[in-house]
Motif scaffolding. Sequence first.
Motif, PDB file in Angstrom:
ATOM      1  N   SER A 183       1.092  -1.102   0.034  1.00 27.01           N
ATOM      2  CA  SER A 183       0.263  -0.333  -0.560  1.00 27.01           C
ATOM      3  C   SER A 183       1.239   0.848  -0.008  1.00 27.01           C
ATOM      4  CB  SER A 183      -0.783   0.050   1.228  1.00 27.01           C
ATOM      5  OG  SER A 183      -0.743   0.649   2.337  1.00 27.01           O
ATOM      6  N   ILE A 184       0.965   2.365  -1.144  1.00 27.47           N
ATOM      7  CA  ILE A 184       0.947   4.041  -1.194  1.00 27.47           C
ATOM      8  C   ILE A 184       0.591   4.875  -1.071  1.00 27.47           C
ATOM      9  CG2 ILE A 184       2.862   4.670  -2.572  1.00 27.47           C
ATOM     10  CD1 ILE A 184       3.112   2.102  -4.561  1.00 27.47           C
ATOM     11  N   ARG A 185       0.802   5.436   0.132  1.00 28.57           N
ATOM     12  CA  ARG A 185       0.366   6.874   0.470  1.00 28.57           C
ATOM     13  C   ARG A 185       0.464   8.311   0.242  1.00 28.57           C
ATOM     14  NH1 ARG A 185      -3.228   4.007  -0.569  1.00 28.57           N
ATOM     15  NH2 ARG A 185      -4.390   2.749   1.286  1.00 28.57           N
ATOM     16  N   ASN A 186       0.074   8.627  -0.429  1.00 27.61           N
ATOM     17  CA  ASN A 186       0.747   9.954  -1.066  1.00 27.61           C
ATOM     18  C   ASN A 186       2.470  10.049  -1.260  1.00 27.61           C
ATOM     19  OD1 ASN A 186       0.975  12.375  -0.890  1.00 27.61           O
ATOM     20  ND2 ASN A 186       1.042  12.757   1.913  1.00 27.61           N
ATOM     21  N   LEU A 187       2.748   9.077  -1.937  1.00 28.48           N
ATOM     22  CA  LEU A 187       4.026   8.923  -2.486  1.00 28.48           C
ATOM     23  C   LEU A 187       4.542  10.948  -3.428  1.00 28.48           C
ATOM     24  CD1 LEU A 187       6.395   7.215  -3.104  1.00 28.48           C
ATOM     25  CD2 LEU A 187       5.574   6.310  -4.910  1.00 28.48           C
ATOM     26  N   HIS A 188       5.759  11.128  -2.414  1.00 25.66           N
ATOM     27  CA  HIS A 188       6.436  11.820  -3.263  1.00 25.66           C
ATOM     28  C   HIS A 188       7.456  11.939  -3.242  1.00 25.66           C
ATOM     29  CE1 HIS A 188       2.803  14.105  -2.226  1.00 25.66           C
ATOM     30  NE2 HIS A 188       3.354  15.408  -2.992  1.00 25.66           N
ATOM     31  N   PHE A 189       8.680  11.827  -4.873  1.00 27.28           N
ATOM     32  CA  PHE A 189       9.809  11.279  -5.505  1.00 27.28           C
ATOM     33  C   PHE A 189       9.631  11.808  -6.455  1.00 27.28           C
ATOM     34  CE2 PHE A 189      12.736   9.107  -7.992  1.00 27.28           C
ATOM     35  CZ  PHE A 189      13.834   8.393  -6.193  1.00 27.28           C
ATOM     36  N   SER A 190      11.320  12.791  -5.955  1.00 29.85           N
ATOM     37  CA  SER A 190      12.080  13.700  -7.347  1.00 29.85           C
ATOM     38  C   SER A 190      13.039  13.102  -7.789  1.00 29.85           C
ATOM     39  CB  SER A 190      11.628  14.943  -7.167  1.00 29.85           C
ATOM     40  OG  SER A 190      11.872  15.349  -5.975  1.00 29.85           O
ATOM     41  N   ASP A 218      10.662  10.426  -0.875  1.00 33.32           N
ATOM     42  CA  ASP A 218      11.147  12.031  -0.413  1.00 33.32           C
ATOM     43  C   ASP A 218      10.339  12.257   0.625  1.00 33.32           C
ATOM     44  OD1 ASP A 218      12.611  12.327  -2.422  1.00 33.32           O
ATOM     45  OD2 ASP A 218      11.497  13.432  -4.098  1.00 33.32           O
ATOM     46  N   ARG A 219       8.413  11.919   0.235  1.00 34.44           N
ATOM     47  CA  ARG A 219       7.831  11.845   1.385  1.00 34.44           C
ATOM     48  C   ARG A 219       6.648  10.533   1.632  1.00 34.44           C
ATOM     49  NH1 ARG A 219       4.292  16.381   1.621  1.00 34.44           N
ATOM     50  NH2 ARG A 219       4.735  17.533  -0.095  1.00 34.44           N
ATOM     51  N   GLY A 220       6.137  10.446   2.143  1.00 33.60           N
ATOM     52  CA  GLY A 220       4.514   9.571   2.250  1.00 33.60           C
ATOM     53  C   GLY A 220       4.992   8.741   2.873  1.00 33.60           C
ATOM     54  N   GLU A 221       4.298   7.503   2.286  1.00 38.76           N
ATOM     55  CA  GLU A 221       5.211   5.467   2.716  1.00 38.76           C
ATOM     56  C   GLU A 221       4.475   4.614   2.370  1.00 38.76           C
ATOM     57  OE1 GLU A 221       2.041   4.792   6.888  1.00 38.76           O
ATOM     58  OE2 GLU A 221       2.097   6.510   7.171  1.00 38.76           O
ATOM     59  N   ILE A 222       5.590   3.534   2.158  1.00 33.75           N
ATOM     60  CA  ILE A 222       4.649   2.155   1.167  1.00 33.75           C
ATOM     61  C   ILE A 222       5.012   1.289   1.663  1.00 33.75           C
ATOM     62  CG2 ILE A 222       5.801   0.784  -0.789  1.00 33.75           C
ATOM     63  CD1 ILE A 222       7.370   3.696  -1.926  1.00 33.75           C
ATOM     64  N   THR A 223       4.179   0.986   2.613  1.00 37.90           N
ATOM     65  CA  THR A 223       3.895  -0.680   3.131  1.00 37.90           C
ATOM     66  C   THR A 223       4.061  -2.100   2.362  1.00 37.90           C
ATOM     67  OG1 THR A 223       2.858   0.821   4.174  1.00 37.90           O
ATOM     68  CG2 THR A 223       3.367  -1.241   5.262  1.00 37.90           C
ATOM     69  N   VAL A 224       4.971  -2.909   3.082  1.00 37.17           N
ATOM     70  CA  VAL A 224       4.396  -4.253   1.966  1.00 37.17           C
ATOM     71  C   VAL A 224       4.495  -5.141   2.901  1.00 37.17           C
ATOM     72  CG1 VAL A 224       6.197  -5.591   0.525  1.00 37.17           C
ATOM     73  CG2 VAL A 224       6.608  -3.616  -0.102  1.00 37.17           C
ATOM     74  N   ASP A 225       3.176  -5.895   2.814  1.00 38.83           N
ATOM     75  CA  ASP A 225       3.543  -6.889   3.780  1.00 38.83           C
ATOM     76  C   ASP A 225       3.504  -6.150   4.940  1.00 38.83           C
ATOM     77  OD1 ASP A 225       2.420  -9.592   4.244  1.00 38.83           O
ATOM     78  OD2 ASP A 225       4.325 -10.296   4.758  1.00 38.83           O
ATOM     79  N   GLY A 226       3.300  -5.724   4.927  1.00 35.49           N
ATOM     80  CA  GLY A 226       2.953  -4.551   7.046  1.00 35.49           C
ATOM     81  C   GLY A 226       3.863  -4.307   7.013  1.00 35.49           C
TER      82      GLY A 226
END
Lengths: 258, 266
Positions: free
Chosen positions: B6-13, B57-65
Amino acid sequence: MNWFASIGRRGINVLRNLGRALLLLMAILRAPHGLVTRFREFLAQLYSVGVLSLLIISVSGVFVGMVLGLQGYYILSRFAAESTLGVFIAASLVRELGPVVTALLFAGRAGSALTAEIGLMKATEQLSALEMMAVNPVSRLLVPRFFAGVVSVPLLAAMFNALGVLGGYFVGVGLMDVDTGTFWAQMQSQVDFDKDIINGVIKSVVFGVICTWIALFQGYEAVPTSEGISRATTRTVVHSSLAVLGMDFVLTALMFGD
Amino acid sequence: MSALVSIRNLHFSRGDRAIFNGVDLDIPRGKITAIMGPSGTGKTTLLKLIAGQLVPDRGEITVDGQRIDQLSTKELYALRTRMGMLFQSGALLTDLSVYENVAYPLREHTGLPESMIRKLILMKLEAVGLRGARNLMPAELSGGMARRVAMARAIALDPMMILYDEPFTGQDPISMGVLVDLIRRLNDAAHLTSVMVSHDVPESMSIADYVCVISGGKIIEKGSPGQLRASNNPWTHQFIHAESDGPVPFHIGAPSKEVDFLGIDE
């Protein structure tokens, strides 16, 4: 102002690269257990960077020794000092030419190959693939190559020195009729084990570290395109040669000043 | 069903260029999720972010918790043994044979005896139809075969998830069909979760359970392939139906025709 800013930017880039190179060296030195678990890889690398460099090192050693024999004889005979030809050849080789020329040839023959190999592995995503298989590319690829380089250079330098002395003997004694007995006896009595040979070995270990470190860093940090790899390979040879020559001066000043 | 990723509010540059600008995405377990979009929209970057090779840069990435950007290297490597990734080029280790390439993750991460490793390798190669190619070197394989070997390697440790980076690019129709079929079969047979980034619309739509279209750092639309085909969004419509003109214009900005062809100053 722009000119000023560009100097600053260059300075910062140089420092950043130095920092990254140091971090990579630390990562390599922190994982020497990679050497034990990858011992076969280490042996394979020892073969490809060391054994395969033997030919160029041997041939160069013979020729450098022969030139030393000729030049030494021409100058020494003016002072009727041909008997010291053996010392002249052996000391020049053991102190300077052996470690330095071996390191320069090593950078051109093996260093460039290491850079191209690692850079190409990066370009073909093999480094990423290793990371994705939860294998650390530093301990799998860089550690065995680094230690293979560090072990190879002093051994190659020893080979270079030995063949150089034989080349000098062939010219001095064989062609110029210097007396065999004095040639060897003078060499034996005047070349000092601690001061000359040990210092020469220390030099070649340092050069081995420098050349292999630069080659691996350039490959690991190469821009993963054909142009990027070609630039990285060139940089390996240029940076290694300059670093070896500069470091040689520093080490000579430290070792041979009284 | 819970989401595996689950990816939430992902920012990357990268440098000054923003690649992702607030992306939210859930990847359901046991399904094939296709992430589609034009070249250069950062699809591969998204995979690398999910795999923890890049850090957002910002936001969260969750893999299998597990929050992937907060794991230590050791924890990240432990998680990666449960993930497979198929690179565009296959990324086989060129100094090892097909057999040794598939054996590599098993030798690195398991202490299994050689006889067991051999059986496992042959089973994995059988699954991709290349049991007969075990003694070849990567340079002797066609592009499609190299990808199939890489697939066998990716499933060697029986992962929970496989990430596919442009699996169909540059394939002839037969090997494309083989790959499409394999991705679906592996997903169902091994109860995997598959994430596939691609811009090959018909192939991806034919096997995906769930499609997500990204462009310009945002998710344009997500849903089942059927929903996307029927979409009213002009951008999605242009992309799915491969039309040359639409919100992405055929002509890039230029001076007016009067100026260029007739020499009239406005």
